[in-house]
Design an enzyme around this catalytic site. Sequence first.
Site, PDB file in Angstrom:
ATOM      1  N   CYS A  91       0.816  -1.222   0.000  1.00  0.00           N
ATOM      2  CA  CYS A  91       0.000   0.000   0.000  1.00  0.00           C
ATOM      3  C   CYS A  91       0.847   1.268   0.000  1.00  0.00           C
ATOM      4  CB  CYS A  91      -0.975   0.005   1.171  1.00  0.00           C
ATOM      5  SG  CYS A  91      -0.226  -0.140   2.806  1.00  0.00           S
ATOM      6  N   ASP A 145      -7.947   5.154  -1.017  1.00  0.00           N
ATOM      7  CA  ASP A 145      -7.446   3.930  -0.393  1.00  0.00           C
ATOM      8  C   ASP A 145      -6.841   3.009  -1.463  1.00  0.00           C
ATOM      9  OD1 ASP A 145      -7.093   1.498   0.954  1.00  0.00           O
ATOM     10  OD2 ASP A 145      -8.925   1.709   2.127  1.00  0.00           O
ATOM     11  N   HIS A 173      -5.919  -0.113  -1.206  1.00  0.00           N
ATOM     12  CA  HIS A 173      -6.040  -1.529  -0.886  1.00  0.00           C
ATOM     13  C   HIS A 173      -7.043  -2.274  -1.762  1.00  0.00           C
ATOM     14  CE1 HIS A 173      -4.255   0.268   2.742  1.00  0.00           C
ATOM     15  NE2 HIS A 173      -3.654  -0.889   2.873  1.00  0.00           N
TER      16      HIS A 173
END
Length: 303
Positions: A139, A261, A263
Site C-alpha cells: 500500500c 485507499d 487496498h
Amino acid sequence: MSRGRGPRAGERPPKQPRARAAHGACAQRPTRGAAPAKWAARACAASPAGRCGQPGLPSGRRAPGLPRASGGSAGARATLAEHPPSVTAVSLAAMELLKDVHLGLAPPCPSPARLALLSGHYLYYHYGCDGLDDRGWGCGYRTLQTLCSWPEGQSTGVPGLVAVQAALEDMGDKPPGFQGSRSWIGCVEASLCLAYFGGPQGRLCHVPRGAGLRGELERLYSHFAGGGGPVMVGGDADARAKALLGVCEGPDSHAYVLILDPHCWGTPKNPSELQAAQWVGWQEVSTAFDPNSFYNLCLTSRN
C-alpha cells in the site's frame, strides 16, 4: 474488487535517532543531488517512455529522523522471486489506470463552511494494478506511485516497485537485500523517492500518538487551497498507507477528509465503481484515524 488486508506493523525509530519533530512540525525533503547513472537507468527502465526526472538524493544520504515503519515480519520479507510468473509485474505502459477518481463525489455535508481539494491530476494506483500481487505489503508503494503521477495524471516517470526498492538501497536508507523483498515503506521512504526520481516535492509532517489529524486541518486546508497535491498518510498502530485528496469543514464541529485507499484488489472499471465501494470517499476525521497511532504525512507540491 475485494478488500485486501494492509500491513499491520509496529514502528521503529531510525538507527541513529535524531531530535524528534515537535507536534505538527514539518521537514522539507533533502536537497537534490546527483545519483549514479546506473540507478537512473533502472528507474528509467520502469518508465514506459524511458524517462525519469533528476535524481533527488546523493548516494548514502538518509532520511529525516521521524519515526517510521519497520521492515515487516519474516513472512513479509519473502522475496518477489518466490512469486509465480502469473503475478510478475507487467509494463506500466500496459496498465489501464483510472484518473481523478474522486470527481463526481458530493460534499460530505449540505452547507460546508469551507472545502478545498487538490489541484492537478493523478492516477489511482492500487494492489495488483501492474500484475504484481502485493496484497498485505504494497500500500505504501502504491500511494507513492499515485503521488508520482501528480500533477499531470500520467504514468510516465512513475517508478515500479522494484525500482523504488533499488533506489532506497542506493541511497543507503535500506540494507542490501531490500530490493526484491516484500517489506513495506512509509511516508519517510516516499519523501526520499520523490526527490530521487524527480517527482513533486514532498514535505514531511509528524503527528504524535493520540493527537489525531484534527489539529492538522488548518495545515491541510492551506495545502489544498494553495494548489497542493495528494498527501500520503501512514502510522504505526494504523499502518495502512493512504492518500488525502481534500478537506471539508461543516457548519458545526464536524470535519472530513477525502481519502483515496490503495487496498483495492481487482480491476475497477470506472470511478463510480470505486466510489460506491468506498475506495475513495469522504470520512469524518474523528473516526477515520486511530487515536492510538502516530501519523506521518507527506505533502506534495509542484517543483
